[in-house]
Design an enzyme around this catalytic site. Structure first.
Site, PDB file in Angstrom:
ATOM      1  N   HIS A  23     -11.489   1.697  -6.419  1.00  0.00           N
ATOM      2  CA  HIS A  23     -10.773   1.577  -7.687  1.00  0.00           C
ATOM      3  C   HIS A  23      -9.969   2.833  -7.994  1.00  0.00           C
ATOM      4  O   HIS A  23      -8.785   2.763  -8.366  1.00  0.00           O
ATOM      5  CB  HIS A  23     -11.767   1.300  -8.823  1.00  0.00           C
ATOM      6  CG  HIS A  23     -11.120   1.225 -10.175  1.00  0.00           C
ATOM      7  ND1 HIS A  23     -11.007   2.331 -11.002  1.00  0.00           N
ATOM      8  CD2 HIS A  23     -10.536   0.205 -10.828  1.00  0.00           C
ATOM      9  CE1 HIS A  23     -10.375   1.974 -12.107  1.00  0.00           C
ATOM     10  NE2 HIS A  23     -10.093   0.690 -12.041  1.00  0.00           N
ATOM     11  N   CYS A  80       0.387  -7.711   1.093  1.00  0.00           N
ATOM     12  CA  CYS A  80       0.385  -6.817  -0.066  1.00  0.00           C
ATOM     13  C   CYS A  80      -0.757  -5.819  -0.023  1.00  0.00           C
ATOM     14  O   CYS A  80      -1.089  -5.200  -1.028  1.00  0.00           O
ATOM     15  CB  CYS A  80       0.317  -7.618  -1.365  1.00  0.00           C
ATOM     16  SG  CYS A  80      -1.186  -8.608  -1.532  1.00  0.00           S
TER      17      CYS A  80
END
Length: 777
Positions: free
Chosen positions: A415, A726
């Site tokens: 994250h 992506c």
């Protein structure tokens, strides 16, 4: 059929022709190209043996031995029946089915010829030693996605002694492919349920000392230094990071030990007399706790072996070793794949306080602000360096004010790393000790490319958040392959839309939702402010992107929070399950089918924006099976978007089952596929992409991952689907992007800081392809 296969036989086995052999294959007859027969683990051991490395002897029972066993016992029809009736959502029934499947394998009789061959191979391996023990481990083939998705879930058996015990261990290895846990994950990921494995049988090394070696320093990337870490006992303690090892830096050319840090080793792991078990031995009152593990002679020998391995493979190596009775054994050697090409000696003029993984490029100087929870956000002043153990979505408001981010935990796709790249902030993750080493108020410089935190301000002129690098010819570059950008911050929409990009290939919902809902869990927000306010706020964020990029496409990936991230939001603990492995748990497409009311609000917001801007489209993440996707698309059809025939419906290709299910997805009406190389790599290789412990093991360039990506692109072309990517890889590795172009991918979506570099890379690749074709003609 008794005895071992020789090298010539093995070459024949790899052809998968009629009458394929099932006899054990000695390590000496195995090479790297035999993965399809002996699995990845077995092939690697054979390659090391062939290179003359001191690998403990052993053999591999090939994958076809399992097939022969099932045929002999007529098990396959019964296995198929049990698998067809499997109910993974009913734990009691799943346990019962798993028990029945394992009982079939364990109750089967080993064919006499196979029994004799295994016993002969075992006798040849252990000789006349009555105390010799072997380790029995599963080795899945490279083509088998179960190996990559479920690494560590199959059973291993240590300290096996005697022919009968070995045969029992082999059958238990086969039976472990039908454990309830393995079956549950296979069902949830849409993978085949019957995945046989090869079995490695190897002489046990009763490790008195163990460790790891890197032939290039992985933190400083100094190619003239190698690193050797060691602990007492079995090596599992160092792999798990449970014990701090002794740390040695050795000059590669001279072999001189440049520095040694002797750690306080709290315990060691040792084998006990129960197969497959380890025991902790406390060292708090033992002299070994603070004593050096390796002798000078052992360090010298290890350095020599490491240099030989690097010379054999031609690239820097990440190795594991064990020492018993004064003898040194190598148990693993694999490439270090995370090094930059320009590894150079470390600059000794700066004081490096902390090292980790460089997760987001750029440099920034500021004072340290050590925080333990996002509730302490008021302590962080704009321009300070945020240092914490790890981050989650509720940290984002704090992270926005930081000059740089440093965490103890996390990998390249954690994250903290993803958000830092999105915000354009330098970031270093996986330091292990930043919160213990750095103190609030200390002036430091964070280098997000080198992965270092140095004392004081840096003297170089680029000591600031690095601006995106623009290639001198960027404005004139035109490519047939479309270049998209990955985004999440509405505040950056106008800025990035002015750049040379063809649209947004990945618009992440999570950060927008976090901001729109003021850090609250969606259900907590709905309880106080209602559904209409939810839709209003989400639509406002979506509209910012659609308006900025119109008429260029914007692919909106619906919310893909994992349960552990949702729990950290205000009110989240009341609504989220506790999952042992949320990365492959309650998320994405499956979650929408279980909580259709929340998904419906997202669809309402998207419909409101599409009423004005039809360039924004929907992408569904983490799709496991056609049944799951069909349920999800039914929800889309029932929403205000159902009648919108101009909206593209994309899916993320993250779960390996997509390679098999693409035709079914196409029939369901999917128009685009975006390869999420971060999760696809994680599931193919069975490594946690959030963990810094895996290091080189997490590599999007692994041959198995590349093969899956190539297959997806090829199948999309055959089905008439648009194919994009992506994930993180094309933003980091130029050669990765070039390979995608050669395979014919329609578009590549990269981080904002690499737009110009990626456009140039794509253009060069296209020109090379055209030039080669012109020359051929």
């Amino acid at each position: 059929m008794n005895g071992l296969l020789n090298a010539r036989d093995v070459r024949a086995v790899t052809s998968f022709g009629p009458g394929v052999e099932t006899r054990p294959i000695p390590f000496s007859a195995i090479r790297h190209g035999d993965v399809a027969v002996v699995g990845g683990k077995g092939a690697n051991l054979g390659e090391m043996k062939a290179a003359g490395m001191p690998v403990p002897d052993g053999f591999v029972l090939p994958i076809h031995a399992y097939t022969a066993f099932c045929t002999h016992n007529e098990l396959q029809p019964r296995i198929n029946t049990l698998l067809q009736g499997l109910n993974a959502d009913d734990s009691a029934k799943l346990d019962a089915s798993a028990a029945s499947l394992r009982a079939l394998i364990l109750g089967g009789a080993m064919p006499n010829e196979l029994r004799s061959a295994i016993n002969d191979a075992y006798a040849a391996l252990v000789g006349t030693s009555v105390s010799a023990r072997v380790a029995v481990r599963s080795s899945a083939t490279a083509e088998d996605t179960a190996e990559f998705s479920f690494a560590g879930m199959f059973e291993s058996f240590l300290n096996v002694s005697g022919g009968d015990a070995l045969l029992n261990a082999v059958q238990n290895c086969w039976a472990s492919t039908f454990s309830a846990r393995v079956l549950f994950y296979r069902v949830k990921q849409g993978l085949p349920l019957d995945m046989p494995v090869a079995v490695v049988v190897q002489r046990m090394v009763e490790s008195e000392k163990s460790g790891i070696m890197f032939t290039t320093d992985p933190t400083s990337e100094n190619a003239s230094h190698m690193v050797i870490d060691a602990v007492w006992g079995l090596g599992e303690s160092i792999v798990q990071g449970a014990v701090t090892p002794d740390h040695h830096i050795v000059d590669k050319r001279s072999g001189a030990v440049l520095s040694s840090t002797i750690a306080n080793k709290e315990f060691l792991l040792a084998s006990d007399d129960v197969a497959g078990k380890m025991t902790h031995v406390a060292l708090d009152t033992d002299a070994r706790s603070g004593a050096p593990v390796l002798t000078p002679s052992e360090l010298d020998t290890l350095a020599t072996l490491a240099s030989r391995a690097e010379a054999h493979y031609g690239v820097p190596q990440d190795m594991e070793f064990a020492i018993a009775g004064g003898a040194i054994y190598l148990t693993q050697s694999r490439p270090i794949t995370t090094l930059h090409a320009s590894a150079a000696p470390h600059d000794a003029t700066v004081n490096v306080l902390v090292r980790g993984l460089g997760a987001s490029p750029g440099k920034a100087t500021g004072v340290v602000r050590l925080l333990t929870t996002p509730a302490e956000d008021a302590q962080l002043r704009a321009g300070e360096v945020l240092v914490t153990r790890m981050t989650s979505p509720d940290w984002v408001p704090v992270m926005r004010r930081a000059a740089a981010i440093v965490t103890d935990s996390g990998g390249m796709t954690s994250h903290a790393a993803i958000v830092a790249r999105e915000l354009g902030l330098p970031c270093v993750v996986g330091t292990h000790n930043a919160t213990a080493t750095l103190a609030s108020g200390t002036l430091v410089t964070v280098d997000g490319r080198a992965g270092t935190v140095v004392e004081g301000g840096a003297a170089s002129e680029d000591t600031a958040v690095a601006a995106p690098r623009t290639h001198p010819d960027a404005a004139a570059v035109l490519t047939a392959t479309r270049l998209y950008v990955n985004l999440a911050e509405p505040e950056r929409a106008t800025e990035i839309a002015a750049r040379d990009v063809d649209g947004v290939g990945l618009l992440r919902a999570e950060f927008m939702m976090l901001q729109a809902l003021e850090g609250q869990h969606p259900r907590a927000f709905l309880a106080t402010k209602g559904a209409d306010e939810f839709v209003l706020r989400m639509a406002r964020s979506l509209r910012a992107f659609a308006e900025a990029f119109t008429p260029r496409p914007v692919i909106y990936r619906a919310m893909d929070f994992r349960s552990n991230e949702f729990r950290n939001l205000a009110g989240g603990a009341e609504h989220e399950p506790n999952e042992a492995n949320p990365m492959i748990g309650y998320r994405g497409c499956f979650r929408y089918t279980k909580e259709p009311d929340l998904f419906a609000l997202e669809l309402r917001a998207l419909a409101e924006v599409r009423a004005q801007f039809t360039n924004i489209h929907l992408m569904i993440p983490f799709v496991r099976t056609p049944h799951e996707l069909e349920q999800c698309l039914a929800l889309v059809n029932a929403s205000p978007l159902g009648a919108d025939t101009t909206m593209h419906r994309w899916i993320m290709a993250e779960v390996p089952s997509v390679v098999f299910h693409l035709p079914a997805y196409s029939r369901l009406g999917i128009t685009g596929v975006s390869i999420g190389s971060n999760d696809l790599t994680q599931l193919m290789l069975g490594v946690d992409r959030d963990s810094e412990l895996f290091g080189a093991a997490y590599d999007e360039r692994d041959a198995a991952v590349l093969d899956a990506i190539h297959s997806i692109i090829r199948e999309c072309h055959a089905l008439g689907l648009t194919c994009s990517i992506c994930g993180q890889a094309p933003s980091v590795h130029a050669e990765y992007a070039e390979q995608l172009v050669r395979w014919g991918i329609d578009s590549i979506s990269v981080n904002a800081d690499t737009i110009d570099q990626a456009r140039h890379t794509i253009a060069v690749a296209e020109q090379r392809i055209l030039l080669a074709r012109a020359r051929d003609n």
